[in-house]
Design an enzyme around this catalytic site. Structure first.
Site, PDB file in Angstrom:
ATOM      1  N   CYS A 187       0.544  -0.911   0.139  1.00 54.41           N
ATOM      2  CA  CYS A 187      -0.517   0.267  -0.147  1.00 54.41           C
ATOM      3  C   CYS A 187       0.748   1.460   0.046  1.00 54.41           C
ATOM      4  O   CYS A 187       1.237   1.872  -1.167  1.00 54.41           O
ATOM      5  CB  CYS A 187      -0.875   0.125   0.942  1.00 54.41           C
ATOM      6  N   GLY A 200      -0.743 -14.081  37.592  1.00 59.58           N
ATOM      7  CA  GLY A 200      -1.714 -15.520  37.735  1.00 59.58           C
ATOM      8  C   GLY A 200      -1.956 -16.511  36.220  1.00 59.58           C
ATOM      9  O   GLY A 200      -2.768 -17.155  35.365  1.00 59.58           O
ATOM     10  N   GLU A 207      -2.728  -9.224   3.584  1.00 57.56           N
ATOM     11  CA  GLU A 207      -2.464  -9.604   5.756  1.00 57.56           C
ATOM     12  C   GLU A 207      -3.718 -10.235   6.058  1.00 57.56           C
ATOM     13  O   GLU A 207      -4.565 -10.649   7.247  1.00 57.56           O
ATOM     14  CB  GLU A 207      -1.795  -8.704   6.052  1.00 57.56           C
ATOM     15  N   HIS A 225      -3.787  -5.517   0.690  1.00 62.07           N
ATOM     16  CA  HIS A 225      -3.285  -5.825   2.120  1.00 62.07           C
ATOM     17  C   HIS A 225      -3.402  -7.679   2.381  1.00 62.07           C
ATOM     18  O   HIS A 225      -4.856  -7.842   1.688  1.00 62.07           O
ATOM     19  CB  HIS A 225      -4.203  -4.711   2.996  1.00 62.07           C
ATOM     20  N   ASP A 268       0.838 -15.097  30.190  1.00 61.80           N
ATOM     21  CA  ASP A 268       2.138 -14.444  30.004  1.00 61.80           C
ATOM     22  C   ASP A 268       3.479 -14.750  30.953  1.00 61.80           C
ATOM     23  O   ASP A 268       4.281 -15.342  31.506  1.00 61.80           O
ATOM     24  CB  ASP A 268       2.064 -12.878  29.699  1.00 61.80           C
ATOM     25  N   SER A 269       2.243 -14.133  32.892  1.00 61.54           N
ATOM     26  CA  SER A 269       3.788 -15.058  33.644  1.00 61.54           C
ATOM     27  C   SER A 269       4.078 -15.575  33.777  1.00 61.54           C
ATOM     28  O   SER A 269       5.037 -16.468  34.804  1.00 61.54           O
ATOM     29  CB  SER A 269       3.572 -13.922  34.804  1.00 61.54           C
TER      30      SER A 269
END
Length: 509
Positions: free
Chosen positions: A79, A222, A169, A167, A225-226
């Site tokens: 684009c 909790g 994507e 585009h 991710d962590s």
């Protein structure tokens, strides 16, 4: 050295989707601002130029020095990137007589060009531009057209430089992933060897080299991710990892106790800290969402600073920062705006003598889950919905009081428990309850009430960058609404949020 594709961002809202699609091909890629990209070394196999809200004809249009890239590496302009490579190298871009937004179909495709290998002649693509390339420079060859856009795609002869005005994507471009594969695998020669297992192996090795025998403190929340970050560090440094789980007074009902019990199963060294009164005291009277986030972030730092002093020799603070946190907290010289700050992005104050390590900083949420599963984590950890770092503070619109926290915890517990009971929890990406700064009239028995309203939120998503509201059954919503109103004192109205991201965000603050 991990091979990669660089995506240079001019501020497009689609840039993150390009990265998602490339990574779906098991090819590692990184997004960098167009004006702050890293040195081009042998690990870089190709470069993609993103779209932009700007027109290349604007006086303040983003400009980039491509002398180390164009003609030396495979290059794909998307684009704005396509219009840039035409306009600033001898061609001409004009405002289109007929703006082309939405679905279009290719009318001509040059299948001899490697970018369009195996792409159908009438393939559907997604257009989103107000300008169009009127004239191409010499040596630029058209490789695809639509009925309205002649220069829909081109190749610069003598170079591995390609450009497309649509585009690939977005899902509406039906063969977009195939086109991106043609580029990153066929043209750039990427091996497609970036997998969850390879990420674990590489990351554990890098953590061991970086940290050595040092001690690391990790703030557990909790969440997925962590938890995954903790297991990566546990694999790398074992007993030198000290996990701290802080009750900030803004967790879900009974979450502090249940999460601590869950972590015992993983063999992690976890310290629980009850700091709820401190957080609520500092938040008292504050209504601004950004200020609330910053107060919570600063208080977390203070708590960790205090706890780190109790762990002799601790020199690192680990965080579960993921890629959307980093992207949403950055700005590309104006074109893409910072949506909101994230309390775990941006480092630590000078007085806190801990270095930061972020094992997941370059992963999207769904990638984090796949990494966790590849390490053998129980699905009960992996399937947990995302929960914001600031907790219920950003689900209580306006100022925060202990009574508001209680009301929201009770309502949210009913909502989440009902999702689990009705086998709907795994059908949605994230769900939560928002306490609105709105009171309305109601009738309970023969009495008039004037009480609070809560909004239920549930969204479907892949990575949290975009999301659609979940179409939960009416019968379910009716049951939850009735149960909340009958059991939570202080609430007499329940509404359901039917907004998508964009234009809305998943959280209300």
């Amino acid at each position: 050295m991990q091979e990669k594709i660089l995506i240079l961002d001019f501020g497009s809202q689609y840039t993150q989707l390009i990265a998602r699609r490339v990574r779906e091909l098991n090819v590692y890629c990184e997004i960098h601002p167009f004006n702050k990209y890293p040195d081009i070394d042998e690990s870089v196999k190709g470069v993609i130029l993103s779209g932009s809200p700007f027109s290349v004809r604007d006086e303040k249009a983003p400009r980039i020095d491509l002398s180390e890239i164009k003609g030396k590496l495979p290059l794909l302009g998307v684009c704005y990137g396509a219009q840039y490579l035409a306009h600033f190298f001898g061609g001409e871009v004009k405002a289109a007589n007929k703006r082309e937004y939405g679905r279009a179909n290719l009318a001509f495709v040059d299948n001899s060009c490697p970018l369009f290998s195996n792409i159908s002649s009438h393939s559907q693509v997604w257009m989103s531009h107000g300008d169009t390339i009127e004239h191409l420079p010499e040596s630029y060859k058209i490789i695809a057209s639509t009925n309205d856009v002649e220069n829909a795609a081109y190749h610069i002869e003598g170079e591995e430089t390609y450009a497309i005005q649509f585009h690939p994507e977005v899902y509406h471009s039906t063969e977009g992933l195939e086109l991106l594969k043609n580029y990153v695998v066929g043209i750039c020669g990427c091996k497609q060897d970036w997998t969850p297992a390879s990420f674990v192996e590489t990351t554990v090795s890098e953590l061991q080299a970086k940290i050595g025998d040092d001690k690391v403190i990790l703030g557990l929340s909790g969440g997925v991710d962590s938890t995954v970050a903790a297991m990566l560090l546990h694999k790398a440094i074992g007993k030198n990892l000290y996990c701290i789980f802080v009750d900030n007074g803004l967790l879900r009902k009974n979450e502090f106790t249940s999460v601590l019990e869950n972590y015992k199963e993983l063999g992690l060294n976890v310290i629980g800290v009850n700091a709820g009164p401190l957080f609520l005291d500092r938040l008292a009277g504050e209504k601004d969402p950004e200020t609330k986030r910053k107060i919570i972030g600063n208080t977390f730092v203070d708590v960790f600073d205090e706890e780190s002093k109790k762990i002799d020799g601790a020199s690192w603070l680990a965080q579960g920062t993921i890629y959307p946190d980093v992207i949403e907290s950055s700005s590309v010289n104006g074109p893409s705006q910072t949506i909101k700050s994230h309390h775990n992005v941006g480092g630590l104050p000078d007085y806190m003598k801990l270095q930061v390590v972020e094992p997941l900083r370059l992963l999207f949420k769904d990638e984090v889950r796949r990494v966790g599963l590849s390490m053998g984590l129980d699905p009960k950890f992996i399937k947990r919905h995302p929960f914001p770092g600031p907790g219920l503070a950003i689900r209580i619109l306006g100022d925060i009081t202990p009574d508001k926290v209680r009301i929201l915890q009770e309502a949210d517990d009913i909502y989440i428990s009902s999702l689990i009971e009705d086998n709907l929890y795994d059908e949605v990406w994230q769900a939560g309850t928002i306490l609105l700064p709105v009171q309305s009239v109601g009738v309970m028995g023969d009495e008039r009430t004037y009480e609070n309203c809560v909004a239920l939120r549930a969204v479907s998503s892949t990575d949290g960058m975009t999301a659609d509201w979940s179409h939960l059954p009416y019968e379910f919503l009716a049951k939850v609404s009735n149960k909340i109103i009958n059991n939570v004192k202080g609430i007499n109205r329940v509404v359901y949020d039917v907004s998508s991201k964009p234009p809305a965000t998943i959280e209300w603050e």
